[in-house]
Scaffold this motif. Structure first.
Motif, PDB file in Angstrom:
ATOM      1  N   GLU A  90      47.829 -96.226 -64.416  1.00  0.00           N
ATOM      2  CA  GLU A  90      49.215 -96.705 -64.600  1.00  0.00           C
ATOM      3  C   GLU A  90      49.211 -98.203 -64.883  1.00  0.00           C
ATOM      4  N   GLU A  91      48.387 -98.932 -64.107  1.00  0.00           N
ATOM      5  CA  GLU A  91      48.340-100.376 -64.293  1.00  0.00           C
ATOM      6  C   GLU A  91      47.793-100.702 -65.694  1.00  0.00           C
ATOM      7  N   SER A 110      50.384-100.018 -68.316  1.00  0.00           N
ATOM      8  CA  SER A 110      51.481-100.992 -68.352  1.00  0.00           C
ATOM      9  C   SER A 110      51.023-102.291 -69.015  1.00  0.00           C
ATOM     10  N   ASN A 131      56.626-100.405 -68.401  1.00  0.00           N
ATOM     11  CA  ASN A 131      56.298 -99.129 -67.783  1.00  0.00           C
ATOM     12  C   ASN A 131      56.785 -97.995 -68.676  1.00  0.00           C
ATOM     13  N   LYS A 144      55.703 -89.196 -69.906  1.00  0.00           N
ATOM     14  CA  LYS A 144      54.607 -88.974 -70.846  1.00  0.00           C
ATOM     15  C   LYS A 144      54.953 -87.863 -71.836  1.00  0.00           C
TER      16      LYS A 144
END
Ligand SMILES: Nc1ncnc2c1ncn2[C@@H]1O[C@H](COP(=O)(O)OP(=O)(O)OP(=O)(O)O)[C@@H](O)[C@H]1O
Ligand SMILES: [Mg+2]
Length: 498
Positions: free
Chosen positions: A232-233, A236, A242, A246
Protein backbone atom coordinates in the motif's frame (compact mmCIF):
# COMPACT_ATOMS: atom_id res chain seq x y z
CA UNK A 1 29.80 -1.09 1.98
CA UNK A 2 30.95 1.49 -0.58
CA UNK A 3 33.22 -1.13 -2.15
CA UNK A 4 30.23 -3.29 -2.93
CA UNK A 5 28.46 -0.55 -4.77
CA UNK A 6 28.04 -1.72 -8.36
CA UNK A 7 26.05 1.19 -9.76
CA UNK A 8 25.44 4.71 -8.50
CA UNK A 9 23.32 7.26 -10.31
CA UNK A 10 23.49 10.84 -9.03
CA UNK A 11 21.16 13.58 -10.20
CA UNK A 12 20.65 12.22 -13.70
CA UNK A 13 18.35 14.08 -16.11
CA UNK A 14 17.21 13.27 -19.62
CA UNK A 15 14.92 15.06 -22.07
CA UNK A 16 13.42 13.86 -25.35
CA UNK A 17 12.84 16.74 -27.79
CA UNK A 18 12.67 19.14 -24.89
CA UNK A 19 10.27 17.04 -22.80
CA UNK A 20 11.79 15.80 -19.55
CA UNK A 21 11.73 12.03 -19.04
CA UNK A 22 14.05 12.02 -16.01
CA UNK A 23 14.80 14.89 -13.64
CA UNK A 24 17.56 14.70 -11.07
CA UNK A 25 17.17 10.99 -10.41
CA UNK A 26 19.16 8.90 -7.89
CA UNK A 27 19.64 5.20 -7.77
CA UNK A 28 22.19 2.73 -6.43
CA UNK A 29 22.76 -0.99 -6.54
CA UNK A 30 24.89 -3.18 -4.26
CA UNK A 31 26.45 -6.51 -5.05
CA UNK A 32 24.21 -9.36 -3.96
CA UNK A 33 20.95 -7.43 -3.91
CA UNK A 34 17.77 -7.36 -5.94
CA UNK A 35 16.67 -3.76 -6.24
CA UNK A 36 13.24 -3.12 -7.74
CA UNK A 37 12.64 0.04 -9.75
CA UNK A 38 8.98 0.94 -9.63
CA UNK A 39 6.68 3.58 -11.04
CA UNK A 40 3.67 4.10 -13.25
CA UNK A 41 3.75 3.76 -17.03
CA UNK A 42 5.94 6.51 -18.40
CA UNK A 43 7.63 7.22 -15.05
CA UNK A 44 11.05 6.84 -16.66
CA UNK A 45 12.14 3.38 -15.53
CA UNK A 46 13.17 2.02 -18.92
CA UNK A 47 14.82 5.32 -19.81
CA UNK A 48 17.02 5.17 -16.70
CA UNK A 49 17.95 1.58 -17.45
CA UNK A 50 18.81 2.47 -21.04
CA UNK A 51 21.15 5.17 -19.72
CA UNK A 52 22.91 2.71 -17.42
CA UNK A 53 23.20 0.15 -20.21
CA UNK A 54 24.40 2.59 -22.86
CA UNK A 55 21.41 2.76 -25.22
CA UNK A 56 20.73 6.43 -24.31
CA UNK A 57 23.11 9.10 -23.08
CA UNK A 58 22.17 11.34 -20.15
CA UNK A 59 21.90 15.11 -20.46
CA UNK A 60 23.39 15.73 -17.02
CA UNK A 61 24.23 14.01 -13.75
CA UNK A 62 26.81 11.43 -12.71
CA UNK A 63 27.07 7.72 -13.21
CA UNK A 64 29.50 5.47 -11.33
CA UNK A 65 30.11 1.83 -12.11
CA UNK A 66 31.95 -0.08 -9.37
CA UNK A 67 32.99 3.21 -7.86
CA UNK A 68 34.49 4.65 -11.04
CA UNK A 69 32.88 7.66 -12.71
CA UNK A 70 31.89 6.90 -16.30
CA UNK A 71 31.08 9.24 -19.17
CA UNK A 72 28.71 8.43 -22.00
CA UNK A 73 28.33 4.72 -22.48
CA UNK A 74 27.52 2.74 -25.59
CA UNK A 75 25.83 -0.65 -25.40
CA UNK A 76 29.21 -2.25 -26.06
CA UNK A 77 31.15 -0.27 -23.44
CA UNK A 78 28.41 -0.90 -20.89
CA UNK A 79 28.57 -4.60 -21.64
CA UNK A 80 32.34 -4.52 -21.12
CA UNK A 81 31.77 -2.89 -17.74
CA UNK A 82 29.63 -5.88 -16.81
CA UNK A 83 26.17 -4.51 -17.42
CA UNK A 84 23.58 -6.75 -19.00
CA UNK A 85 20.00 -5.82 -19.82
CA UNK A 86 16.92 -7.76 -20.73
CA UNK A 87 14.76 -5.28 -22.57
CA UNK A 88 11.05 -4.83 -22.01
CA UNK A 89 10.21 -5.13 -25.69
CA UNK A 90 12.05 -8.20 -26.87
CA UNK A 91 15.08 -7.59 -28.98
CA UNK A 92 15.75 -10.93 -30.60
CA UNK A 93 16.23 -11.67 -34.30
CA UNK A 94 13.24 -13.88 -35.16
CA UNK A 95 14.87 -15.53 -38.18
CA UNK A 96 17.98 -16.66 -36.27
CA UNK A 97 18.24 -19.71 -34.05
CA UNK A 98 18.22 -19.63 -30.26
CA UNK A 99 21.98 -20.19 -30.06
CA UNK A 100 22.68 -17.61 -32.79
CA UNK A 101 20.67 -15.07 -30.84
CA UNK A 102 22.43 -15.81 -27.59
CA UNK A 103 25.84 -15.40 -29.22
CA UNK A 104 24.96 -12.66 -31.70
CA UNK A 105 28.08 -10.60 -32.46
CA UNK A 106 30.02 -12.85 -30.08
CA UNK A 107 29.90 -15.99 -32.22
CA UNK A 108 31.88 -18.93 -30.95
CA UNK A 109 34.30 -19.64 -33.79
CA UNK A 110 37.00 -22.08 -34.73
CA UNK A 111 39.46 -20.86 -37.35
CA UNK A 112 37.34 -17.79 -37.99
CA UNK A 113 34.17 -19.70 -38.79
CA UNK A 114 31.22 -20.00 -36.45
CA UNK A 115 31.43 -23.37 -34.79
CA UNK A 116 27.76 -24.29 -34.63
CA UNK A 117 28.33 -27.39 -32.57
CA UNK A 118 30.37 -25.62 -29.92
CA UNK A 119 28.03 -22.67 -29.91
CA UNK A 120 24.96 -24.88 -29.56
CA UNK A 121 26.43 -26.79 -26.66
CA UNK A 122 27.47 -23.56 -24.94
CA UNK A 123 23.96 -22.21 -25.41
CA UNK A 124 22.50 -25.46 -24.12
CA UNK A 125 24.28 -24.92 -20.82
CA UNK A 126 22.36 -21.69 -20.20
CA UNK A 127 19.10 -23.14 -21.47
CA UNK A 128 19.54 -25.93 -18.92
CA UNK A 129 20.20 -23.44 -16.12
CA UNK A 130 16.79 -21.97 -16.81
CA UNK A 131 15.28 -25.43 -17.27
CA UNK A 132 14.28 -24.38 -20.76
CA UNK A 133 13.50 -27.37 -22.91
CA UNK A 134 14.34 -25.84 -26.27
CA UNK A 135 16.70 -27.04 -28.98
CA UNK A 136 19.44 -24.38 -29.53
CA UNK A 137 18.83 -24.80 -33.28
CA UNK A 138 15.17 -23.74 -33.09
CA UNK A 139 14.38 -20.49 -34.86
CA UNK A 140 13.31 -17.83 -32.38
CA UNK A 141 10.22 -16.95 -34.40
CA UNK A 142 8.87 -20.43 -33.76
CA UNK A 143 8.89 -19.90 -30.00
CA UNK A 144 6.02 -18.43 -28.00
CA UNK A 145 6.64 -15.05 -26.35
CA UNK A 146 7.33 -16.60 -22.95
CA UNK A 147 10.13 -18.77 -24.32
CA UNK A 148 11.57 -15.83 -26.26
CA UNK A 149 11.72 -13.93 -23.00
CA UNK A 150 13.66 -16.81 -21.45
CA UNK A 151 16.09 -16.81 -24.38
CA UNK A 152 16.75 -13.11 -23.73
CA UNK A 153 17.54 -13.99 -20.16
CA UNK A 154 19.95 -16.76 -21.28
CA UNK A 155 21.68 -14.26 -23.52
CA UNK A 156 22.37 -11.92 -20.61
CA UNK A 157 23.51 -14.78 -18.39
CA UNK A 158 25.96 -15.89 -21.08
CA UNK A 159 27.59 -12.45 -21.04
CA UNK A 160 28.50 -13.10 -17.43
CA UNK A 161 27.25 -9.66 -16.43
CA UNK A 162 27.72 -8.42 -12.88
CA UNK A 163 24.78 -6.09 -13.09
CA UNK A 164 21.68 -7.62 -14.59
CA UNK A 165 18.77 -5.40 -15.49
CA UNK A 166 15.43 -7.10 -16.01
CA UNK A 167 12.79 -4.80 -17.48
CA UNK A 168 9.49 -6.57 -16.88
CA UNK A 169 10.84 -10.08 -17.38
CA UNK A 170 7.76 -11.88 -16.10
CA UNK A 171 5.00 -10.12 -18.02
CA UNK A 172 4.77 -12.96 -20.54
CA UNK A 173 5.92 -15.91 -18.44
CA UNK A 174 3.91 -18.83 -17.08
CA UNK A 175 3.84 -19.44 -13.32
CA UNK A 176 6.24 -22.32 -13.71
CA UNK A 177 8.64 -20.19 -15.76
CA UNK A 178 8.43 -17.44 -13.15
CA UNK A 179 9.42 -19.95 -10.46
CA UNK A 180 12.41 -21.00 -12.55
CA UNK A 181 13.38 -17.39 -13.17
CA UNK A 182 13.18 -16.53 -9.48
CA UNK A 183 15.41 -19.46 -8.65
CA UNK A 184 17.92 -18.16 -11.17
CA UNK A 185 17.69 -14.68 -9.64
CA UNK A 186 18.41 -16.15 -6.20
CA UNK A 187 21.38 -17.99 -7.64
CA UNK A 188 22.74 -14.83 -9.30
CA UNK A 189 22.29 -12.95 -6.06
CA UNK A 190 24.21 -15.57 -4.08
CA UNK A 191 27.05 -15.23 -6.58
CA UNK A 192 27.29 -11.56 -5.59
CA UNK A 193 25.73 -10.07 -8.68
CA UNK A 194 23.33 -7.15 -8.53
CA UNK A 195 19.91 -7.31 -10.13
CA UNK A 196 17.72 -4.38 -11.06
CA UNK A 197 14.18 -5.60 -11.37
CA UNK A 198 11.30 -3.75 -13.02
CA UNK A 199 7.78 -5.10 -12.77
CA UNK A 200 4.16 -4.05 -12.53
CA UNK A 201 3.28 -7.31 -10.84
CA UNK A 202 3.78 -6.00 -7.35
CA UNK A 203 2.57 -9.20 -5.67
CA UNK A 204 5.64 -11.07 -6.86
CA UNK A 205 8.17 -8.62 -5.39
CA UNK A 206 8.11 -10.15 -1.93
CA UNK A 207 9.62 -13.34 -3.33
CA UNK A 208 12.89 -11.79 -4.41
CA UNK A 209 13.29 -8.09 -3.68
CA UNK A 210 15.57 -6.46 -1.08
CA UNK A 211 15.02 -2.74 -1.76
CA UNK A 212 12.72 -0.66 -3.94
CA UNK A 213 13.20 2.72 -5.56
CA UNK A 214 10.15 4.59 -6.76
CA UNK A 215 10.00 7.08 -9.63
CA UNK A 216 7.04 9.28 -10.42
CA UNK A 217 6.77 11.54 -13.48
CA UNK A 218 10.48 11.21 -14.10
CA UNK A 219 11.41 12.23 -10.56
CA UNK A 220 13.05 10.32 -7.75
CA UNK A 221 10.57 9.75 -4.92
CA UNK A 222 12.06 7.31 -2.42
CA UNK A 223 14.15 4.24 -1.73
CA UNK A 224 12.79 1.77 0.82
CA UNK A 225 13.81 -1.50 2.43
CA UNK A 226 11.24 -3.94 1.18
CA UNK A 227 10.99 -5.72 4.51
CA UNK A 228 10.11 -2.46 6.25
CA UNK A 229 7.32 -1.33 3.94
CA UNK A 230 3.97 -2.46 2.59
CA UNK A 231 2.55 -2.69 -0.92
CA UNK A 232 0.00 0.00 0.00
CA UNK A 233 2.80 2.37 0.92
CA UNK A 234 4.70 1.58 -2.28
CA UNK A 235 1.58 2.12 -4.41
CA UNK A 236 0.80 5.43 -2.73
CA UNK A 237 4.33 6.66 -3.53
CA UNK A 238 3.95 5.43 -7.12
CA UNK A 239 0.68 7.17 -7.84
CA UNK A 240 1.06 10.08 -5.41
CA UNK A 241 -2.31 9.40 -3.77
CA UNK A 242 -4.24 6.59 -2.20
CA UNK A 243 -6.04 4.39 -4.67
CA UNK A 244 -9.67 3.78 -3.92
CA UNK A 245 -10.73 0.47 -5.29
CA UNK A 246 -8.51 -1.91 -7.20
CA UNK A 247 -11.45 -3.46 -9.06
CA UNK A 248 -14.23 -0.96 -9.75
CA UNK A 249 -17.13 -3.28 -10.28
CA UNK A 250 -20.44 -1.95 -11.58
CA UNK A 251 -23.84 -3.58 -11.64
CA UNK A 252 -25.60 -3.73 -15.00
CA UNK A 253 -28.58 -5.95 -15.60
CA UNK A 254 -27.86 -8.61 -18.15
CA UNK A 255 -29.53 -8.10 -21.52
CA UNK A 256 -30.22 -10.27 -24.55
CA UNK A 257 -27.76 -12.79 -25.87
CA UNK A 258 -24.98 -10.94 -27.69
CA UNK A 259 -22.81 -13.82 -28.80
CA UNK A 260 -23.24 -17.51 -29.02
CA UNK A 261 -20.48 -19.87 -30.02
CA UNK A 262 -21.38 -23.48 -30.78
CA UNK A 263 -18.93 -26.37 -31.00
CA UNK A 264 -15.98 -24.29 -32.09
CA UNK A 265 -12.77 -26.05 -32.99
CA UNK A 266 -9.57 -24.49 -34.22
CA UNK A 267 -6.33 -26.23 -35.05
CA UNK A 268 -3.91 -23.60 -33.76
CA UNK A 269 -1.69 -24.06 -30.70
CA UNK A 270 -2.95 -26.65 -28.26
CA UNK A 271 -6.03 -27.00 -30.48
CA UNK A 272 -9.39 -25.63 -29.37
CA UNK A 273 -11.91 -28.46 -29.20
CA UNK A 274 -15.65 -28.29 -29.22
CA UNK A 275 -15.96 -25.00 -27.36
CA UNK A 276 -19.46 -23.64 -26.76
CA UNK A 277 -20.47 -20.60 -24.74
CA UNK A 278 -22.80 -17.64 -24.58
CA UNK A 279 -22.16 -14.01 -23.82
CA UNK A 280 -24.94 -11.58 -22.92
CA UNK A 281 -25.25 -7.85 -23.45
CA UNK A 282 -23.95 -5.90 -20.48
CA UNK A 283 -22.08 -8.91 -19.20
CA UNK A 284 -18.36 -9.37 -18.55
CA UNK A 285 -17.09 -12.91 -18.96
CA UNK A 286 -13.53 -13.88 -18.08
CA UNK A 287 -11.74 -16.65 -19.88
CA UNK A 288 -9.44 -18.14 -17.26
CA UNK A 289 -6.91 -20.94 -17.35
CA UNK A 290 -3.21 -21.57 -17.43
CA UNK A 291 -0.91 -20.39 -20.20
CA UNK A 292 -1.44 -22.67 -23.19
CA UNK A 293 -4.98 -23.71 -22.22
CA UNK A 294 -6.39 -22.37 -25.49
CA UNK A 295 -7.85 -19.08 -24.23
CA UNK A 296 -6.13 -16.81 -26.76
CA UNK A 297 -6.77 -19.36 -29.49
CA UNK A 298 -10.48 -19.26 -28.70
CA UNK A 299 -10.46 -15.46 -28.80
CA UNK A 300 -8.55 -15.50 -32.06
CA UNK A 301 -10.85 -18.01 -33.75
CA UNK A 302 -14.02 -16.20 -32.68
CA UNK A 303 -12.70 -12.86 -33.90
CA UNK A 304 -11.44 -14.10 -37.26
CA UNK A 305 -7.70 -13.96 -36.55
CA UNK A 306 -7.45 -17.74 -36.91
CA UNK A 307 -9.33 -20.21 -39.04
CA UNK A 308 -12.03 -22.25 -37.35
CA UNK A 309 -12.13 -25.88 -38.39
CA UNK A 310 -15.65 -26.40 -37.08
CA UNK A 311 -18.38 -24.53 -35.28
CA UNK A 312 -20.97 -21.81 -35.61
CA UNK A 313 -21.13 -18.23 -34.40
CA UNK A 314 -24.31 -16.28 -33.72
CA UNK A 315 -24.30 -12.54 -33.14
CA UNK A 316 -27.50 -11.19 -31.58
CA UNK A 317 -29.22 -14.39 -32.62
CA UNK A 318 -28.16 -14.24 -36.25
CA UNK A 319 -25.75 -16.76 -37.65
CA UNK A 320 -22.68 -15.05 -39.09
CA UNK A 321 -19.73 -16.24 -41.08
CA UNK A 322 -16.40 -14.88 -40.04
CA UNK A 323 -13.76 -15.29 -42.69
CA UNK A 324 -11.13 -12.99 -41.25
CA UNK A 325 -10.57 -10.10 -38.86
CA UNK A 326 -12.03 -7.61 -41.32
CA UNK A 327 -15.33 -9.47 -41.62
CA UNK A 328 -15.52 -9.80 -37.82
CA UNK A 329 -15.02 -6.05 -37.42
CA UNK A 330 -17.74 -5.40 -40.00
CA UNK A 331 -20.13 -7.45 -37.89
CA UNK A 332 -19.16 -5.53 -34.76
CA UNK A 333 -16.99 -8.13 -33.09
CA UNK A 334 -13.53 -7.01 -32.02
CA UNK A 335 -10.59 -8.65 -30.39
CA UNK A 336 -7.85 -6.60 -28.76
CA UNK A 337 -4.80 -8.80 -29.08
CA UNK A 338 -2.20 -9.89 -26.60
CA UNK A 339 1.01 -9.25 -28.50
CA UNK A 340 0.84 -5.52 -29.05
CA UNK A 341 4.07 -5.23 -31.00
CA UNK A 342 3.17 -7.91 -33.50
CA UNK A 343 -0.60 -7.69 -33.80
CA UNK A 344 -1.71 -4.45 -32.26
CA UNK A 345 0.51 -1.54 -33.04
CA UNK A 346 2.22 0.00 -36.05
CA UNK A 347 5.35 1.01 -34.25
CA UNK A 348 6.48 3.49 -36.92
CA UNK A 349 3.18 5.37 -37.10
CA UNK A 350 2.05 8.14 -34.78
CA UNK A 351 -0.28 7.78 -31.87
CA UNK A 352 -3.07 9.50 -33.80
CA UNK A 353 -2.66 7.27 -36.84
CA UNK A 354 -2.65 4.14 -34.72
CA UNK A 355 -5.77 5.10 -32.81
CA UNK A 356 -7.78 5.99 -35.90
CA UNK A 357 -6.51 3.17 -38.09
CA UNK A 358 -9.49 0.82 -37.68
CA UNK A 359 -11.92 3.70 -38.04
CA UNK A 360 -10.71 5.33 -41.22
CA UNK A 361 -14.17 5.46 -42.72
CA UNK A 362 -15.41 7.40 -39.70
CA UNK A 363 -12.80 10.11 -40.10
CA UNK A 364 -12.70 10.17 -43.90
CA UNK A 365 -14.86 11.85 -46.48
CA UNK A 366 -14.80 10.61 -50.10
CA UNK A 367 -11.85 8.42 -49.23
CA UNK A 368 -9.74 11.28 -47.91
CA UNK A 369 -8.72 11.37 -44.27
CA UNK A 370 -9.87 14.54 -42.57
CA UNK A 371 -6.90 15.42 -40.40
CA UNK A 372 -9.01 17.64 -38.16
CA UNK A 373 -11.28 14.70 -37.34
CA UNK A 374 -8.29 12.45 -36.80
CA UNK A 375 -6.79 14.92 -34.32
CA UNK A 376 -10.10 15.40 -32.55
CA UNK A 377 -10.84 11.70 -32.15
CA UNK A 378 -7.29 10.79 -31.19
CA UNK A 379 -7.03 13.59 -28.64
CA UNK A 380 -10.28 12.50 -27.05
CA UNK A 381 -9.04 8.95 -26.73
CA UNK A 382 -5.63 10.04 -25.42
CA UNK A 383 -7.32 12.04 -22.67
CA UNK A 384 -9.88 9.36 -21.84
CA UNK A 385 -7.18 6.73 -21.42
CA UNK A 386 -4.68 9.17 -19.87
CA UNK A 387 -2.04 8.15 -22.40
CA UNK A 388 1.10 9.87 -21.26
CA UNK A 389 2.93 11.57 -24.10
CA UNK A 390 3.68 15.13 -25.18
CA UNK A 391 1.34 14.87 -28.18
CA UNK A 392 -0.68 12.66 -30.47
CA UNK A 393 1.92 13.19 -33.18
CA UNK A 394 4.41 11.14 -31.17
CA UNK A 395 5.65 7.99 -32.88
CA UNK A 396 4.24 4.87 -31.20
CA UNK A 397 7.74 3.42 -30.82
CA UNK A 398 8.62 6.21 -28.38
CA UNK A 399 5.77 5.56 -25.98
CA UNK A 400 6.47 3.66 -22.79
CA UNK A 401 5.43 -0.01 -22.84
CA UNK A 402 2.25 0.47 -20.85
CA UNK A 403 1.16 3.47 -22.85
CA UNK A 404 1.55 1.44 -26.05
CA UNK A 405 -0.90 -1.03 -24.58
CA UNK A 406 -3.40 1.76 -23.96
CA UNK A 407 -3.17 2.79 -27.63
CA UNK A 408 -3.97 -0.75 -28.70
CA UNK A 409 -7.05 -0.71 -26.49
CA UNK A 410 -8.01 2.80 -27.55
CA UNK A 411 -8.12 2.14 -31.25
CA UNK A 412 -10.95 -0.36 -30.89
CA UNK A 413 -12.98 1.74 -28.53
CA UNK A 414 -13.70 4.24 -31.26
CA UNK A 415 -15.84 1.75 -33.10
CA UNK A 416 -19.41 0.86 -32.29
CA UNK A 417 -19.05 -2.67 -31.11
CA UNK A 418 -21.50 -5.42 -30.19
CA UNK A 419 -18.91 -7.71 -28.68
CA UNK A 420 -15.39 -6.85 -27.52
CA UNK A 421 -12.85 -9.46 -26.54
CA UNK A 422 -9.70 -8.40 -24.71
CA UNK A 423 -6.68 -10.67 -24.56
CA UNK A 424 -4.65 -9.90 -21.42
CA UNK A 425 -5.77 -6.25 -21.41
CA UNK A 426 -3.62 -5.15 -18.48
CA UNK A 427 -0.37 -6.93 -19.21
CA UNK A 428 2.48 -4.54 -18.43
CA UNK A 429 0.13 -1.85 -17.17
CA UNK A 430 0.68 -0.08 -13.84
CA UNK A 431 -1.78 -0.26 -10.94
CA UNK A 432 -3.43 3.09 -11.53
CA UNK A 433 -3.75 2.62 -15.30
CA UNK A 434 -5.21 -0.83 -14.76
CA UNK A 435 -8.12 0.87 -13.07
CA UNK A 436 -8.48 3.12 -16.12
CA UNK A 437 -8.67 0.06 -18.36
CA UNK A 438 -11.25 -1.49 -16.01
CA UNK A 439 -13.27 1.70 -16.24
CA UNK A 440 -13.21 1.41 -20.03
CA UNK A 441 -14.39 -2.18 -19.77
CA UNK A 442 -17.15 -1.01 -17.44
CA UNK A 443 -18.08 1.73 -19.88
CA UNK A 444 -18.58 -0.90 -22.60
CA UNK A 445 -20.63 -2.97 -20.19
CA UNK A 446 -22.82 0.03 -19.40
CA UNK A 447 -23.41 0.56 -23.12
CA UNK A 448 -24.79 -2.96 -23.29
CA UNK A 449 -21.84 -4.47 -25.11
CA UNK A 450 -20.88 -8.07 -24.40
CA UNK A 451 -17.35 -8.08 -23.03
CA UNK A 452 -15.03 -11.00 -22.71
CA UNK A 453 -11.48 -10.94 -21.46
CA UNK A 454 -8.65 -13.42 -21.25
CA UNK A 455 -6.52 -13.02 -18.16
CA UNK A 456 -3.84 -14.94 -16.32
CA UNK A 457 -4.27 -12.92 -13.16
CA UNK A 458 -6.86 -14.52 -10.95
CA UNK A 459 -7.49 -11.45 -8.77
CA UNK A 460 -8.42 -9.58 -11.95
CA UNK A 461 -10.61 -12.45 -13.17
CA UNK A 462 -12.45 -12.56 -9.85
CA UNK A 463 -12.48 -8.80 -9.43
CA UNK A 464 -13.94 -7.77 -12.78
CA UNK A 465 -16.03 -10.55 -14.28
CA UNK A 466 -19.65 -11.58 -13.84
CA UNK A 467 -19.02 -15.07 -15.07
CA UNK A 468 -15.91 -17.17 -15.58
CA UNK A 469 -15.24 -19.79 -18.22
CA UNK A 470 -12.29 -21.95 -17.28
CA UNK A 471 -10.29 -23.65 -20.00
CA UNK A 472 -7.86 -26.51 -19.88
CA UNK A 473 -6.18 -28.30 -22.73
CA UNK A 474 -8.31 -26.66 -25.42
CA UNK A 475 -11.67 -27.28 -23.78
CA UNK A 476 -13.99 -25.42 -21.47
CA UNK A 477 -13.95 -27.24 -18.14
CA UNK A 478 -16.22 -24.96 -16.10
CA UNK A 479 -18.77 -22.16 -16.37
CA UNK A 480 -18.87 -20.39 -13.00
CA UNK A 481 -20.80 -17.46 -11.54
CA UNK A 482 -18.07 -15.18 -10.23
CA UNK A 483 -19.84 -14.41 -6.99
CA UNK A 484 -20.11 -18.10 -6.15
CA UNK A 485 -16.56 -19.18 -6.83
CA UNK A 486 -12.99 -18.65 -5.65
CA UNK A 487 -9.36 -19.03 -6.65
CA UNK A 488 -9.09 -22.67 -5.57
CA UNK A 489 -12.10 -23.77 -7.60
CA UNK A 490 -10.85 -22.01 -10.72
CA UNK A 491 -7.42 -23.60 -10.35
CA UNK A 492 -9.00 -26.99 -9.90
CA UNK A 493 -10.79 -26.71 -13.25
CA UNK A 494 -7.77 -25.10 -14.89
CA UNK A 495 -5.66 -28.17 -14.18
CA UNK A 496 -8.33 -30.77 -14.76
CA UNK A 497 -7.87 -32.37 -18.13
CA UNK A 498 -11.27 -32.79 -19.68
N1 LIG B 1 13.11 7.53 -27.63
C1 LIG B 1 12.18 8.31 -27.07
N2 LIG B 1 11.74 9.43 -27.70
C2 LIG B 1 10.81 10.24 -27.13
N3 LIG B 1 10.27 10.03 -25.93
C3 LIG B 1 10.67 8.94 -25.24
C4 LIG B 1 11.64 8.03 -25.78
N4 LIG B 1 11.83 7.04 -24.86
C5 LIG B 1 11.02 7.33 -23.82
N5 LIG B 1 10.33 8.47 -24.04
C6 LIG B 1 9.37 9.10 -23.10
O1 LIG B 1 9.95 9.15 -21.82
C7 LIG B 1 8.99 8.91 -20.79
C8 LIG B 1 9.46 7.77 -19.91
O2 LIG B 1 9.34 6.54 -20.64
P1 LIG B 1 9.87 5.14 -20.12
O3 LIG B 1 9.82 4.21 -21.26
O4 LIG B 1 11.18 5.33 -19.44
O5 LIG B 1 8.74 4.78 -19.04
P2 LIG B 1 8.60 3.47 -18.12
O6 LIG B 1 8.67 3.93 -16.71
O7 LIG B 1 9.55 2.43 -18.55
O8 LIG B 1 7.08 3.04 -18.41
P3 LIG B 1 6.39 1.55 -18.62
O9 LIG B 1 6.06 1.04 -17.26
O10 LIG B 1 5.13 1.87 -19.36
O11 LIG B 1 7.32 0.70 -19.39
C9 LIG B 1 7.68 8.65 -21.50
O12 LIG B 1 6.91 9.82 -21.49
C10 LIG B 1 8.09 8.28 -22.91
O13 LIG B 1 7.09 8.62 -23.84
MG1 LIG C 1 9.34 0.61 -19.49
Amino acid sequence: MEGNLLVRVEGVSKRFSGVPALQNVHFDLYAGEVHALLGENGAGKSTLMKIISGAYTRDSGDLYIKGEPVGDLTPLSAQRLGIGIIHQELNLCPHLSVAENIYLNREIASFGITDRKKQNSAAKKYLDTLKLDVDPDTLVRELPVSKQQMVEICKTLSMNAQVIIMDEPTSALTDKEIDDLFNVIKMLKSEGRGIIYISHRLEELSRIVDRVTILRDGRYIKTLDFAKTTLEEIISYMVGRNLSEKFPRIAVSRGEKALEVKNLSSPRGVGVKDVSFELYRGEIVALAGLMGAGRSETARAVSGADRMSAGEIFLEGRKITIKNVRSAIKEGLYCIPEDRKKDGLCIKMTLAENITLPSLEIISRFGVIRRGKEVEKATKMKDALKIKTPGIGQCAANLSGGNQQKVVVGKWLMRNAKVVIFDEPTRGIDVASKIEIYNIINELKKQGIGVMFVSSELPEVLGMSDRILVMCNGRITANLETKNTNQEEILKYATQYA
